[in-house]
Write a protein that holds these residues in place. Structure first.
Motif, PDB file in Angstrom:
ATOM      1  N   UNK A   6      46.190  10.643  41.497  1.00 40.71           N
ATOM      2  CA  UNK A   6      45.169   9.628  41.690  1.00 40.71           C
ATOM      3  C   UNK A   6      43.852  10.196  41.189  1.00 40.71           C
ATOM      4  N   UNK A   7      43.147   9.401  40.390  1.00 44.80           N
ATOM      5  CA  UNK A   7      41.805   9.765  39.934  1.00 44.80           C
ATOM      6  C   UNK A   7      40.797   8.950  40.730  1.00 44.80           C
ATOM      7  N   UNK A   8      39.776   9.623  41.232  1.00 45.52           N
ATOM      8  CA  UNK A   8      38.719   8.949  41.976  1.00 45.52           C
ATOM      9  C   UNK A   8      37.400   9.248  41.260  1.00 45.52           C
ATOM     10  N   UNK A   9      36.704   8.198  40.845  1.00 35.90           N
ATOM     11  CA  UNK A   9      35.401   8.343  40.190  1.00 35.90           C
ATOM     12  C   UNK A   9      34.346   7.893  41.185  1.00 35.90           C
ATOM     13  N   UNK A  10      33.388   8.782  41.463  1.00 41.46           N
ATOM     14  CA  UNK A  10      32.349   8.452  42.441  1.00 41.46           C
ATOM     15  C   UNK A  10      30.968   8.527  41.801  1.00 41.46           C
ATOM     16  N   UNK A  11      30.036   7.805  42.405  1.00 41.90           N
ATOM     17  CA  UNK A  11      28.635   7.830  42.010  1.00 41.90           C
ATOM     18  C   UNK A  11      27.981   8.996  42.731  1.00 41.90           C
ATOM     19  N   UNK A  12      27.456   9.950  41.966  1.00 39.22           N
ATOM     20  CA  UNK A  12      26.830  11.132  42.558  1.00 39.22           C
ATOM     21  C   UNK A  12      25.333  11.146  42.272  1.00 39.22           C
ATOM     22  N   UNK A  13      24.696  10.017  42.435  1.00 35.54           N
ATOM     23  CA  UNK A  13      23.262   9.941  42.192  1.00 35.54           C
ATOM     24  C   UNK A  13      22.974   9.663  40.737  1.00 35.54           C
ATOM     25  N   UNK A  14      22.611  10.694  39.978  1.00 43.76           N
ATOM     26  CA  UNK A  14      22.251  10.525  38.569  1.00 43.76           C
ATOM     27  C   UNK A  14      23.455  10.486  37.634  1.00 43.76           C
ATOM     28  N   UNK A  15      24.602  10.946  38.085  1.00 44.62           N
ATOM     29  CA  UNK A  15      25.789  10.954  37.220  1.00 44.62           C
ATOM     30  C   UNK A  15      27.027  10.577  38.029  1.00 44.62           C
ATOM     31  N   UNK A  16      28.181  10.648  37.378  1.00 45.37           N
ATOM     32  CA  UNK A  16      29.445  10.362  38.073  1.00 45.37           C
ATOM     33  C   UNK A  16      30.281  11.624  38.111  1.00 45.37           C
ATOM     34  N   UNK A  17      31.143  11.702  39.103  1.00 47.72           N
ATOM     35  CA  UNK A  17      32.075  12.823  39.221  1.00 47.72           C
ATOM     36  C   UNK A  17      33.483  12.269  39.352  1.00 47.72           C
ATOM     37  N   UNK A  18      34.426  12.974  38.767  1.00 46.16           N
ATOM     38  CA  UNK A  18      35.820  12.560  38.800  1.00 46.16           C
ATOM     39  C   UNK A  18      36.627  13.615  39.542  1.00 46.16           C
ATOM     40  N   UNK A  19      37.422  13.166  40.490  1.00 49.46           N
ATOM     41  CA  UNK A  19      38.312  14.041  41.244  1.00 49.46           C
ATOM     42  C   UNK A  19      39.745  13.589  41.003  1.00 49.46           C
ATOM     43  N   UNK A  20      40.653  14.541  40.891  1.00 49.90           N
ATOM     44  CA  UNK A  20      42.067  14.239  40.721  1.00 49.90           C
ATOM     45  C   UNK A  20      42.844  14.869  41.863  1.00 49.90           C
ATOM     46  N   UNK A  21      43.669  14.065  42.503  1.00 47.52           N
ATOM     47  CA  UNK A  21      44.556  14.544  43.566  1.00 47.52           C
ATOM     48  C   UNK A  21      45.971  14.325  43.065  1.00 47.52           C
ATOM     49  N   UNK A  22      46.788  15.383  43.068  1.00 44.11           N
ATOM     50  CA  UNK A  22      48.121  15.310  42.481  1.00 44.11           C
ATOM     51  C   UNK A  22      49.162  15.827  43.461  1.00 44.11           C
ATOM     52  N   UNK A  23      50.343  15.200  43.437  1.00 48.04           N
ATOM     53  CA  UNK A  23      51.480  15.692  44.228  1.00 48.04           C
ATOM     54  C   UNK A  23      51.978  16.952  43.526  1.00 48.04           C
ATOM     55  N   UNK A  24      51.865  18.095  44.184  1.00 44.09           N
ATOM     56  CA  UNK A  24      52.096  19.379  43.527  1.00 44.09           C
ATOM     57  C   UNK A  24      53.532  19.864  43.584  1.00 44.09           C
ATOM     58  N   UNK A  25      54.329  19.345  44.492  1.00 40.22           N
ATOM     59  CA  UNK A  25      55.714  19.805  44.618  1.00 40.22           C
ATOM     60  C   UNK A  25      56.664  18.623  44.654  1.00 40.22           C
ATOM     61  N   UNK A  26      57.926  18.902  44.377  1.00 39.11           N
ATOM     62  CA  UNK A  26      58.946  17.858  44.422  1.00 39.11           C
ATOM     63  C   UNK A  26      59.052  17.311  45.842  1.00 39.11           C
ATOM     64  N   UNK A  27      59.185  15.998  45.970  1.00 42.04           N
ATOM     65  CA  UNK A  27      59.328  15.370  47.271  1.00 42.04           C
ATOM     66  C   UNK A  27      58.015  14.978  47.912  1.00 42.04           C
ATOM     67  N   UNK A  28      56.900  15.362  47.330  1.00 46.59           N
ATOM     68  CA  UNK A  28      55.606  14.965  47.883  1.00 46.59           C
ATOM     69  C   UNK A  28      55.089  13.733  47.160  1.00 46.59           C
ATOM     70  N   UNK A  29      54.238  12.987  47.849  1.00 45.69           N
ATOM     71  CA  UNK A  29      53.666  11.780  47.271  1.00 45.69           C
ATOM     72  C   UNK A  29      52.184  11.709  47.627  1.00 45.69           C
ATOM     73  N   UNK A  30      51.478  10.848  46.924  1.00 48.59           N
ATOM     74  CA  UNK A  30      50.050  10.662  47.165  1.00 48.59           C
ATOM     75  C   UNK A  30      49.854   9.271  47.745  1.00 48.59           C
TER      76      UNK A  30
END
Length: 87
Positions: A6-30
């Motif tokens: 999942x990519x999350x783009x947020x407003x950080x005042x003067x610019x934007x920041x992008x965060x990525x959360x990923x299922x790192x192992x088999x059997x995990x989900x987001x």
């Protein structure tokens, strides 16, 4: 499933920041939940145990993009045929 992210783009005042959360192992989900002004992205195991959690203020979230893991067709997968013709 491993590879879900999942990519999350947020407003950080003067610019934007992008965060990525990923299922790192088999059997995990987001999983994504939202409510009461918060957006929560959680990596969970098959049993439902939370492994990692990221929380964002909902009014700062500009975009929330889900990327499911790609599932390539296996060589033994056959094409599905319909049993009934639609009217």
């Amino acid at each position: 499933m491993r590879g879900d992210r999942v990519e999350v783009v947020i407003d950080a005042g003067d610019d934007t920041r992008t965060y990525e959360i990923e299922a790192t192992r088999a059997g995990r989900r987001v999983e994504i939940t939202h409510g009461r002004g918060l957006v929560e992205v959680t990596e969970t195991t098959r049993g439902g145990t939370k492994v990692r959690t990221a929380r964002f203020m909902a009014n700062r979230v500009l975009a929330l993009v889900e990327h499911p893991a790609s599932q390539e067709p296996l060589p033994d997968d056959a094409a599905v045929t319909q049993l009934r013709q639609p009217a």
